[in-house]
Design a protein around this motif. Structure first.
Motif, PDB file in Angstrom:
ATOM      1  N   UNK A   1       0.818  -1.197   0.000  1.00 15.41           N
ATOM      2  CA  UNK A   1       0.000   0.000   0.000  1.00 15.41           C
ATOM      3  C   UNK A   1       0.865   1.265   0.000  1.00 15.41           C
ATOM      4  N   UNK A   2       2.106   1.170   0.427  1.00 15.35           N
ATOM      5  CA  UNK A   2       2.995   2.335   0.377  1.00 15.35           C
ATOM      6  C   UNK A   2       4.021   2.136  -0.730  1.00 15.35           C
ATOM      7  N   UNK A   3       4.646   3.233  -1.098  1.00 23.61           N
ATOM      8  CA  UNK A   3       5.749   3.210  -2.046  1.00 23.61           C
ATOM      9  C   UNK A   3       6.943   3.898  -1.402  1.00 23.61           C
ATOM     10  N   UNK A   4       8.108   3.667  -1.968  1.00 24.41           N
ATOM     11  CA  UNK A   4       9.310   4.332  -1.480  1.00 24.41           C
ATOM     12  C   UNK A   4       9.491   5.675  -2.170  1.00 24.41           C
ATOM     13  N   UNK A   5       9.694   6.678  -1.362  1.00 20.67           N
ATOM     14  CA  UNK A   5      10.058   8.006  -1.833  1.00 20.67           C
ATOM     15  C   UNK A   5      11.518   8.204  -1.466  1.00 20.67           C
ATOM     16  N   UNK A   6      12.244   8.879  -2.311  1.00 22.03           N
ATOM     17  CA  UNK A   6      13.630   9.203  -1.995  1.00 22.03           C
ATOM     18  C   UNK A   6      13.677  10.664  -1.566  1.00 22.03           C
ATOM     19  N   UNK A   7      14.231  10.909  -0.393  1.00 25.42           N
ATOM     20  CA  UNK A   7      14.454  12.272   0.087  1.00 25.42           C
ATOM     21  C   UNK A   7      15.942  12.540  -0.012  1.00 25.42           C
ATOM     22  N   UNK A   8      16.288  13.634  -0.667  1.00 22.69           N
ATOM     23  CA  UNK A   8      17.684  14.002  -0.866  1.00 22.69           C
ATOM     24  C   UNK A   8      17.910  15.359  -0.204  1.00 22.69           C
ATOM     25  N   UNK A   9      18.920  15.422   0.651  1.00 26.13           N
ATOM     26  CA  UNK A   9      19.275  16.688   1.282  1.00 26.13           C
ATOM     27  C   UNK A   9      20.348  17.362   0.442  1.00 26.13           C
ATOM     28  N   UNK A  10      20.058  18.590   0.020  1.00 27.46           N
ATOM     29  CA  UNK A  10      20.920  19.321  -0.899  1.00 27.46           C
ATOM     30  C   UNK A  10      21.421  20.599  -0.260  1.00 27.46           C
ATOM     31  N   UNK A  44      15.425  20.126   0.520  1.00 25.01           N
ATOM     32  CA  UNK A  44      15.023  18.727   0.554  1.00 25.01           C
ATOM     33  C   UNK A  44      14.287  18.449  -0.748  1.00 25.01           C
ATOM     34  N   UNK A  45      14.849  17.539  -1.512  1.00 27.33           N
ATOM     35  CA  UNK A  45      14.214  17.107  -2.744  1.00 27.33           C
ATOM     36  C   UNK A  45      13.546  15.769  -2.471  1.00 27.33           C
ATOM     37  N   UNK A  46      12.268  15.678  -2.772  1.00 27.89           N
ATOM     38  CA  UNK A  46      11.541  14.425  -2.614  1.00 27.89           C
ATOM     39  C   UNK A  46      11.208  13.914  -4.002  1.00 27.89           C
ATOM     40  N   UNK A  47      11.513  12.640  -4.235  1.00 27.56           N
ATOM     41  CA  UNK A  47      11.370  12.049  -5.559  1.00 27.56           C
ATOM     42  C   UNK A  47      10.564  10.769  -5.529  1.00 27.56           C
ATOM     43  N   UNK A  48       9.714  10.605  -6.516  1.00 28.76           N
ATOM     44  CA  UNK A  48       9.097   9.328  -6.822  1.00 28.76           C
ATOM     45  C   UNK A  48       9.707   8.902  -8.149  1.00 28.76           C
ATOM     46  N   UNK A  49      10.311   7.737  -8.167  1.00 32.80           N
ATOM     47  CA  UNK A  49      10.987   7.243  -9.367  1.00 32.80           C
ATOM     48  C   UNK A  49      10.504   5.833  -9.687  1.00 32.80           C
ATOM     49  N   UNK A  50      10.828   5.374 -10.886  1.00 34.46           N
ATOM     50  CA  UNK A  50      10.358   4.054 -11.295  1.00 34.46           C
ATOM     51  C   UNK A  50      11.114   2.910 -10.626  1.00 34.46           C
TER      52      UNK A  50
END
Length: 142
Positions: A1-10, A44-50
């Motif tokens: 039910x959840x997906x992984x998001x990537x949080x990147x600190x820039x 903070x960059x938050x990404x949803x990727x394939x």
């Protein structure tokens, strides 16, 4: 039910965002959704990727400060403010706080990516309301 998001600190300095995107492009990772929030010192960059696990490994191997976070990606039938409002109201009525949220459109459907203060209660609201959520398998196809 959840997906992984990537949080990147820039760091807030010239070229840091581009470095992250270059690494993902070189690895042929597809960015599905992204948001950047900034302060005076960092962003903070938050990404949803394939391919979140592979993207995370690529970033970490290049010394990028990245973290995986479980988020919900709820699919709404249409991108209208009323449907958006109604979806958020369901969580509010259950006493949940939305810590952050962003959205993207996929095949005409609005997808709300959100994190709440209580993932278990969020799962229960989603189940009771029969909401549709994207899965990691869905992301791999985008």
């Amino acid at each position: 039910m959840t997906i992984n998001q990537i949080s990147v600190f820039l760091e807030n300095k010239y070229g840091t965002l581009n470095k992250v995107l270059d690494l993902l492009a070189e690895a042929e990772i597809h960015v599905i959704a992204a948001t950047v929030a900034d302060t005076t010192e960092f962003g903070i960059m938050r990404l949803i990727v394939n391919e979140p696990q592979r993207a995370y490994a690529v970033l970490k191997s290049n010394n990028v400060s990245a973290y995986l976070t479980d988020v919900f990606a709820i699919v709404l039938d249409r991108a209208s403010v009323q449907i958006f409002r109604d979806a958020i109201a369901r969580f509010t009525q259950a006493g949940l706080s939305v810590e952050y949220m962003y959205s993207f459109v996929n095949d005409g459907d609005l997808v709300l990516v959100l994190r709440t203060n209580n993932p278990e209660s969020t799962r229960e609201v989603i189940r009771r309301q029969e909401m549709i959520c994207l899965t990691e398998n869905d992301l791999a196809k985008l």
